[in-house]
Design a protein around this motif. Structure first.
Motif, PDB file in Angstrom:
ATOM      1  N   UNK A   1       1.552  29.117  12.604  1.00  0.00           N
ATOM      2  CA  UNK A   1       2.747  29.043  11.765  1.00  0.00           C
ATOM      3  C   UNK A   1       3.999  29.438  12.542  1.00  0.00           C
TER       4      UNK A   1
ATOM      5  N   UNK B   1       7.093  30.264  11.656  1.00  0.00           N
ATOM      6  CA  UNK B   1       7.831  31.454  11.220  1.00  0.00           C
ATOM      7  C   UNK B   1       7.145  32.709  11.758  1.00  0.00           C
ATOM      8  N   UNK B   2       5.820  32.738  11.655  1.00  0.00           N
ATOM      9  CA  UNK B   2       5.066  33.888  12.176  1.00  0.00           C
ATOM     10  C   UNK B   2       5.263  34.056  13.682  1.00  0.00           C
TER      11      UNK B   2
ATOM     12  N   UNK C   1      -6.679  32.444  10.945  1.00  0.00           N
ATOM     13  CA  UNK C   1      -6.737  31.147  10.269  1.00  0.00           C
ATOM     14  C   UNK C   1      -5.861  30.130  11.010  1.00  0.00           C
TER      15      UNK C   1
ATOM     16  N   UNK D   1      -3.263  37.613   7.692  1.00  0.00           N
ATOM     17  CA  UNK D   1      -3.144  37.957   6.273  1.00  0.00           C
ATOM     18  C   UNK D   1      -4.432  37.599   5.546  1.00  0.00           C
TER      19      UNK D   1
ATOM     20  N   UNK E   1       2.166  40.789   6.221  1.00  0.00           N
ATOM     21  CA  UNK E   1       3.217  40.798   7.236  1.00  0.00           C
ATOM     22  C   UNK E   1       3.126  42.072   8.070  1.00  0.00           C
TER      23      UNK E   1
ATOM     24  N   UNK F   1      -5.754  26.544   4.281  1.00  0.00           N
ATOM     25  CA  UNK F   1      -4.925  26.955   5.405  1.00  0.00           C
ATOM     26  C   UNK F   1      -3.427  26.840   5.074  1.00  0.00           C
TER      27      UNK F   1
ATOM     28  N   UNK G   1      -2.537  29.565   2.740  1.00  0.00           N
ATOM     29  CA  UNK G   1      -2.551  30.817   3.500  1.00  0.00           C
ATOM     30  C   UNK G   1      -1.242  31.008   4.271  1.00  0.00           C
ATOM     31  N   UNK G   2      -0.792  29.942   4.922  1.00  0.00           N
ATOM     32  CA  UNK G   2       0.459  29.976   5.683  1.00  0.00           C
ATOM     33  C   UNK G   2       1.652  30.270   4.783  1.00  0.00           C
TER      34      UNK G   2
ATOM     35  N   UNK H   1       1.607  31.685   1.899  1.00  0.00           N
ATOM     36  CA  UNK H   1       1.492  33.061   1.415  1.00  0.00           C
ATOM     37  C   UNK H   1       2.075  34.036   2.441  1.00  0.00           C
ATOM     38  N   UNK H   2       1.650  33.881   3.708  1.00  0.00           N
ATOM     39  CA  UNK H   2       2.091  34.805   4.761  1.00  0.00           C
ATOM     40  C   UNK H   2       3.605  34.776   4.907  1.00  0.00           C
ATOM     41  N   UNK H   3       4.189  33.549   4.908  1.00  0.00           N
ATOM     42  CA  UNK H   3       5.633  33.432   5.071  1.00  0.00           C
ATOM     43  C   UNK H   3       6.373  34.018   3.873  1.00  0.00           C
TER      44      UNK H   3
ATOM     45  N   UNK I   1       5.379  36.363   1.915  1.00  0.00           N
ATOM     46  CA  UNK I   1       5.289  37.826   1.978  1.00  0.00           C
ATOM     47  C   UNK I   1       6.226  38.417   3.032  1.00  0.00           C
ATOM     48  N   UNK I   2       6.422  37.669   4.116  1.00  0.00           N
ATOM     49  CA  UNK I   2       7.328  38.135   5.166  1.00  0.00           C
ATOM     50  C   UNK I   2       8.731  38.361   4.625  1.00  0.00           C
TER      51      UNK I   2
ATOM     52  N   UNK J   1      -1.215  32.817  -2.883  1.00  0.00           N
ATOM     53  CA  UNK J   1      -2.445  33.582  -2.703  1.00  0.00           C
ATOM     54  C   UNK J   1      -3.513  33.109  -3.685  1.00  0.00           C
TER      55      UNK J   1
ATOM     56  N   UNK K   1      -4.977  29.986  -2.386  1.00  0.00           N
ATOM     57  CA  UNK K   1      -5.831  30.252  -1.226  1.00  0.00           C
ATOM     58  C   UNK K   1      -7.223  30.697  -1.668  1.00  0.00           C
TER      59      UNK K   1
END
Lengths: 343, 114
Positions: free
Chosen positions: A14, A16-17, A58, A87, A109, B55, B58-59, B61-63, B65-66, B77, B80
């Motif tokens: 990803x 952004x990550x 993932x 995550x 995060x 996937x 999941x991505x 969700x992560x962004x 949350x950031x 979530x 997912x």
């Protein structure tokens, strides 16, 4: 005080990550590089050197678990510290990462303060491991260090067929008495440099350095195609290098250095002896004793190189030897067949 | 603006850690990337590809949350962790809800970006 800069590889599918992690790493004073999946990351790891891997789990193509498996199977990458940042939820994925060799697990995060602490700790552990490896390499031979890395440390030995060479300086004790110790150290270091040079090119492994004496193994810990010939070649080369060095010494009005070499071939038991705390890699057995006795006997026989029958029989026709007949060596019940190699 | 669209505490923390200017750029990247993830979710759902679906969720969700996009993150979530349904109508309504949450988060982030 600023921590030294480290090279970190960030693996995340990803964008952004990846950007955020790179930023965090940069703000800690380290240099980040990025890969968008496990396959690309492994390519980069095999091409360049990195101090630490920040790994997402993932990912398409090759996920983090597969990366951890591949790293574990690769001796050159096995020790690269890995911090998993993911995550993924659930204890089982954390456990799986740790079992696969990850140093640490940080949930996303990622908290910048926590990341700093984990990166710092991982790099410090890596630094200590690197120092440790360097020490092992300096005080053990490369071959023993490799054997330790591959098979781990265990007391006990295994029986192998090997050729053992002993060498020392004649009249070393009187030399020590007649000159300042600083000069003796200098002579010893020159002598070792020459001997290691002669031995290294033949596949021998210096197993022990005792005063002015050397014990060299051919065929242990790693097998060698033709140990006896290699050992005799090394002995001839040792004498040739010493003869050259003696020319320099003569020009400086110094007494020549004389060495004696004994070689024997047969079964030895090779392995680690000592205690769990302190041990050494060595070979023991009759063959070792015989090589040492032959080396001692060079003084009495007035020869530069003496070898046993097993070594002599293994030599090709290209190496002339002179039979000295059966000799009663100290510590041996029966007479031993001894051959001299002219130098 | 309600705090569950963008949690100001989380957002402020991100700015403090990474710098406000960088966070503005990061929002830009997220706004470029996220629509692709929504398309990916739809396409994976239509093809019944559970891995790709999971996937993408999941991505997202992560962004989310950031940036402190709490509601968007919670919904992603759910996707997912819920097995991909064969019921296209149900997927359709879930993804419509996700679109709405994303639109709200994107609007707030655009304002915050300045």
């Amino acid at each position: 005080m600023s921590a030294p800069t480290a090279r970190l590889l960030i693996v995340d599918d990803n964008k952004v990550n990846r950007l955020l992690m790179s930023r965090n790493v940069e703000m800690l004073g380290h240099r980040p590089a990025v890969a968008e999946n496990g396959r690309v990351a492994l390519e980069m790891l095999r091409r360049d050197s990195f101090d630490l891997l920040l790994l997402d789990i993932e990912m398409p193509e090759m996920d983090g678990f597969q990366v951890l498996e591949q790293l574990k199977a690769d001796p050159s990458l096995r020790d690269l510290p890995v911090i998993v940042t993911s995550s993924l939820e659930g204890m089982d994925s954390v456990v799986r990462c740790i079992e696969l060799g990850a140093e640490d697990y940080l949930p996303k995060p990622v908290n910048a303060v926590l990341l700093k602490a984990r990166i710092g700790a991982s790099l410090e552990k890596k630094r200590l491991r690197d120092i440790q490896r360097e020490i092992v390499r300096r005080f053990a031979t490369t071959e023993v260090a490799l054997d330790l890395e591959r098979s781990g440390f265990a007391l006990g030995g295994k029986r192998v067929h090997a050729t053992v060479l002993f060498s020392d300086i004649r009249g070393f004790t009187s030399m020590c008495e007649s000159q300042p110790p600083e000069e003796t150290i200098e002579v010893l270091n020159t002598y070792y440099a020459l001997m290691f040079d002669a031995i290294g090119s033949t596949g021998g492994v210096v197993n022990q350095i005792i005063g002015d004496g050397l014990m060299v193994l051919f065929g242990a810990p790693l097998p060698l195609a033709d140990g006896p010939s290699a050992a005799v070649s090394a002995a001839i080369e040792m004498h040739a290098l010493i003869a050259q060095y003696n020319l320099e010494r003569a020009a400086a009005q110094k007494a020549p250095l004389k060495i004696g070499v004994g070689i024997a071939t047969g079964d030895v038991v090779a392995g680690y002896t000592g205690t769990q705390q302190r041990a050494t890699y060595t070979c023991i057995g009759d063959t070792v004793n015989l090589a040492a006795r032959l080396e001692t006997y060079t003084k009495e026989a007035g020869r530069g190189i003496l070898i046993d029958g097993a070594t002599q029989r293994a030599l090709g026709a290209g190496t002339p030897t002179e039979a000295l007949g059966g000799v009663q060596l100290k510590g041996k019940a029966a007479a031993v067949e001894v051959f001299a190699v002219p130098v | 603006m309600p705090d569950d669209v963008i949690d100001r505490g989380v957002f402020a923390e991100l700015q403090a850690a990474a710098g406000a200017e960088f966070v503005a750029e990061l929002i830009g990247t997220f706004l470029e990337e996220a629509p692709g993830l929504l398309v990916e979710l739809r396409s994976a759902a239509a093809q019944g590809d559970a891995d790709r679906y999971r996937r993408a969720a999941h991505s997202l969700k992560a962004n989310a949350q950031t940036f402190g996009a709490t509601s968007l993150g919670a919904l992603a979530r759910d996707l997912e962790h819920t097995p991909l349904s064969a019921d296209q109508t149900q997927i359709g309504s879930t993804l419509a809800a996700l679109d709405a949450q994303y639109a709200a988060a994107a609007a707030t982030l655009t304002t915050l970006k300045g």
